[in-house]
Scaffold this active site. Structure first.
Site, PDB file in Angstrom:
ATOM      1  N   ARG A 310       0.818  -1.223   0.000  1.00 51.60           N
ATOM      2  CA  ARG A 310       0.000   0.000   0.000  1.00 51.60           C
ATOM      3  C   ARG A 310       0.845   1.264   0.000  1.00 51.60           C
ATOM      4  O   ARG A 310       0.309   2.366   0.033  1.00 51.60           O
ATOM      5  CB  ARG A 310      -0.966  -0.023   1.176  1.00 51.60           C
ATOM      6  CG  ARG A 310      -0.309  -0.259   2.523  1.00 51.60           C
ATOM      7  CD  ARG A 310      -1.335  -0.618   3.593  1.00 51.60           C
ATOM      8  NE  ARG A 310      -0.713  -0.983   4.861  1.00 51.60           N
ATOM      9  CZ  ARG A 310      -0.312  -2.197   5.186  1.00 51.60           C
ATOM     10  NH1 ARG A 310      -0.442  -3.194   4.312  1.00 51.60           N
ATOM     11  NH2 ARG A 310       0.219  -2.454   6.354  1.00 51.60           N
ATOM     12  N   LYS A 551      -7.998 -15.819   2.950  1.00 54.64           N
ATOM     13  CA  LYS A 551      -7.344 -16.377   1.759  1.00 54.64           C
ATOM     14  C   LYS A 551      -7.213 -17.898   1.900  1.00 54.64           C
ATOM     15  O   LYS A 551      -7.476 -18.647   0.967  1.00 54.64           O
ATOM     16  CB  LYS A 551      -5.933 -15.792   1.601  1.00 54.64           C
ATOM     17  CG  LYS A 551      -5.877 -14.341   1.184  1.00 54.64           C
ATOM     18  CD  LYS A 551      -4.423 -13.934   0.971  1.00 54.64           C
ATOM     19  CE  LYS A 551      -4.266 -12.443   0.816  1.00 54.64           C
ATOM     20  NZ  LYS A 551      -2.866 -12.013   0.754  1.00 54.64           N
TER      21      LYS A 551
HETATM   22  O1  F6P Z   1      -4.229  -9.224   0.669  1.00 51.08           O
HETATM   23  C1  F6P Z   1      -3.712  -7.982   0.977  1.00 51.08           C
HETATM   24  C2  F6P Z   1      -2.500  -7.689   0.159  1.00 51.08           C
HETATM   25  O2  F6P Z   1      -1.429  -8.452   0.577  1.00 51.08           O
HETATM   26  C3  F6P Z   1      -2.162  -6.216   0.197  1.00 51.08           C
HETATM   27  O3  F6P Z   1      -1.416  -5.858   1.283  1.00 51.08           O
HETATM   28  C4  F6P Z   1      -1.475  -6.031  -1.113  1.00 51.08           C
HETATM   29  O4  F6P Z   1      -1.417  -4.687  -1.485  1.00 51.08           O
HETATM   30  C5  F6P Z   1      -2.351  -6.856  -2.012  1.00 51.08           C
HETATM   31  O5  F6P Z   1      -2.723  -7.956  -1.218  1.00 51.08           O
HETATM   32  C6  F6P Z   1      -1.733  -7.323  -3.293  1.00 51.08           C
HETATM   33  O6  F6P Z   1      -0.573  -8.076  -3.081  1.00 51.08           O
HETATM   34  P1  F6P Z   1       0.434  -8.368  -4.245  1.00 51.08           P
HETATM   35  O7  F6P Z   1       0.952  -7.084  -4.762  1.00 51.08           O
HETATM   36  O8  F6P Z   1       1.507  -9.214  -3.639  1.00 51.08           O
HETATM   37  O9  F6P Z   1      -0.318  -9.117  -5.321  1.00 51.08           O
END
Ligand code: F6P
Length: 588
Positions: A310, A551
């Site tokens: 984020r 998840k």
């Molecule tokens: O599930 C939450 C999360 O891990 C977030 O913190 C992150 O921004 C998003 O999923 C996407 O993750 P990635 O960039 O690893 O696909």
């Protein structure tokens, strides 16, 4: 630039280099240490401070404060509780605060060691204790000559090396030098990502549309719901489409599923697997998974585990942003982030925008009991800002345990929500004005329109827009008394309905003009606001364990829904019945 020279951290984060972004197979990785990491002694729990006790006493007064009286008593209140930096004028005078409250809030930040924590972050210490990682999104926008060390090594050249590659790529796509497999120019860039790999790029694309190359459209596919992919691609020609698969981990099920679907969609038309090289690039920290997916790592833009998802819109995750607005504007965006980093690092707390936003927010949350915050930009270009800030604030500070694992005895992240003004005025402002729960608002507007639409005689749109934001701030603060309503000739029975209680807290940010640089400043302002609040709340603002359980459970349920595994009735009676209903309706 005076980027801090760092000392090596006691807990060293994993070092990654541009060329060899290290593989990380889990979406969140715990520190492997068996003993809990030590929380620095200066990281004091807020309710153990003198300031907290003072604020608890002041809260009684705050809850019954009358802003009409406060403004009448102190004619300078509007300017006394305002500050300005980097073209952002912040007026926080319409909050339920007085000088004693502000003094106590600044004392709280000092007692909780916020400045020491800030120093540790800028120094590259592993302040993300549960994942044993540094938190260095500030390095993403450090100028070329800066020195920020991780594990004794300067990481700034790595950042600029990736930026250089992004620029060459973005230029090639924008100029038409980068061609698709059949020789056609790229007309649409589709970013596939979710959460931090989507919300920032979408928000920035929408915010900076006026600065973008309109001949190339960017679209964003995030949802695992196939309708998202379908709608975003149904009218596209694969020969003119470039997919940017953005995922820090490259293991996120939504992104990987959408990326597989995209590859099948493209190859169905383009036929040859060789087309993947011309139509797919990746942004990730996980080179091994990118290669496994079939994307040449030459077409991969890396970043590092010291960048949280984020907090990554200004890393290579911003590749689609750069293609849209061009490298020069992207550099401006980064410069804006850096302006705010420097302001946050050096300005005294009383004139420090992130400190002020954070402390006012904390006052509203912990002492006045406000459960939500509405972010209300009076700017259509910022229509995705509150969605972006939801992740930034709620994923960062939506925590219930302290750094040492003990429960928080105070409230943490409020719910963040909002829509642009004036649309929201005709939808949910009723509740903000007259509902039973106070909702503090961040009202945001730009003095200069990007397009001065409308004639002077009929009223320029922008003047009407600005009149509305100012009117809302006034109405929320000062309301309308029963006596005023009666004086208008309102029948007695209707008076309560037409009375506005007022004393509803707002911050007003009047900003010079929206630009890539200003957007960078605004986003960094909120990033550091979150930092200050997380620091006082004594939570880890940089992990997100709360997203894991769902998840894991979803992975278990998928085969039961698809029919590849028998429905084992292994869940609770509610989930079992829902699975059975779904299977029946899908004929399985
Ligand atoms: O599930 C939450 C999360 O891990 C977030 O913190 C992150 O921004 C998003 O999923 C996407 O993750 P990635 O960039 O690893 O696909």
């Amino acid at each position: 630039m005076a980027a801090p020279k760092t000392r090596s951290a006691a807990k060293r984060p994993t070092r990654t280099s541009t060329a060899s972004a290290r593989a990380s197979t889990a979406s969140a990785r715990a520190s492997t240490a068996s003993a809990a990491p030590a929380v620095p002694a200066w990281h004091v729990a807020p309710d153990r401070t003198k300031a907290w006790k003072r604020l608890t006493a002041l809260a009684r007064k705050g809850r019954s404060m009358d802003l009409r009286k406060a403004f009448a008593k102190d004619r300078t209140r509007g300017t006394a509780f305002s500050t300005e930096a980097l073209g952002i004028h912040l007026d926080y005078s319409k909050n339920l605060i007085d000088r004693a409250t502000m003094d106590a809030l600044f004392a709280l930040a000092a007692e909780c060691g916020v400045e020491k924590h800030r120093k540790a972050m800028f120094a590259g210490e592993a302040i993300n204790l549960t994942e044993n990682r540094a938190v260095l999104h500030v390095a993403l926008r450090a100028p070329k000559g800066a020195v920020i060390k991780v594990d004794g090594r300067n990481i700034v050249p790595d950042v600029h090396e990736v930026l250089g590659r992004m620029e060459r790529f973005a230029d090639a796509v924008r100029s038409g030098r980068w061609r698709g497999h059949t020789g056609k120019r790229i007309r649409t860039v589709v970013n596939i990502g979710i959460g931090g790999s989507d919300l920032g790029p979408v928000m920035a694309y929408e915010a900076l549309k006026d600065f973008s190359e309109r001949a190339i459209e960017c679209r964003y596919v995030s949802n695992i719901d196939g309708e998202d992919f379908y709608e975003k691609t149904r009218d596209l020609d694969p020969a003119e489409t470039l997919f940017v698969v953005s995922s820090k981990t490259f293991t996120t099920i939504e992104t990987m599923t959408n990326a597989q679907t995209a590859r099948a969609w493209a190859l169905k038309c383009l036929k040859s697997p060789a087309a993947v090289a011309k139509h797919f690039v990746a942004v990730s920290t996980n080179a091994a998974e990118v290669a496994k997916f079939g994307i040449d790592t030459d077409n991969m833009f890396g970043f590092w585990d010291w960048v949280g998802g984020r907090y990554s819109m200004d890393s290579a995750i911003g590749l689609s942003t750069m293609v849209a607005i061009g490298p020069a504007n992207f550099r401006e965006l980064l410069a804006g982030f850096h302006d705010m980093d420097e302001h946050f690092r050096t300005a005294p707390a009383r004139r420090n925008l992130p400190f002020l936003l954070a402390l006012i927010g904390l006052w509203n949350r912990d002492f006045l009991g406000c459960e939500t915050v509405a972010v209300l930009p009076y700017c259509q270009y910022l229509h995705r800002l509150s969605a972006y800030l939801q992740q930034l604030e709620m994923e960062s500070n939506g925590k219930r345990v302290q750094l040492d694992g003990t429960p928080c005895r105070w409230q943490t992240s409020p719910v963040i929500w909002g829509e642009p003004g004036t649309n929201g005025q005709h939808a949910f402002y009723q509740m903000i004005h007259q509902g039973t729960s106070p909702v503090p608002c961040d009202l945001i507007a730009f003095a200069q329109p990007l397009h001065a639409v409308g004639s002077k005689e009929g009223g320029e749109h922008h003047d009407i827009l600005l009149a509305n934001i100012l009117a809302q701030g006034e109405a929320l603060a000062f309301g309308k008394t029963p006596a005023e309503v009666r004086a208008e000739g309102t029948p007695a029975w209707l008076v309560p309905h037409r009375t506005f209680p007022g004393n509803r807290p707002t911050n007003t940010m009047l900003i010079e003009r929206l630009s890539p640089r200003m957007l960078g400043r605004i986003i960094a302002l909120y990033e550091h606001k979150v930092f200050v609040q997380g620091s006082i709340w004594r939570v880890n603002s940089f992990d997100q364990w709360g997203v894991e359980l769902g998840k894991v459970l979803a992975k278990r349920i998928i085969p039961e829904l698809s029919g590849t595994a028998p429905s084992r009735a292994a869940h609770d009676s509610s989930t079992n019945a829902l699975i059975a209903r779904y299977r029946a309706w899908r004929g399985r």
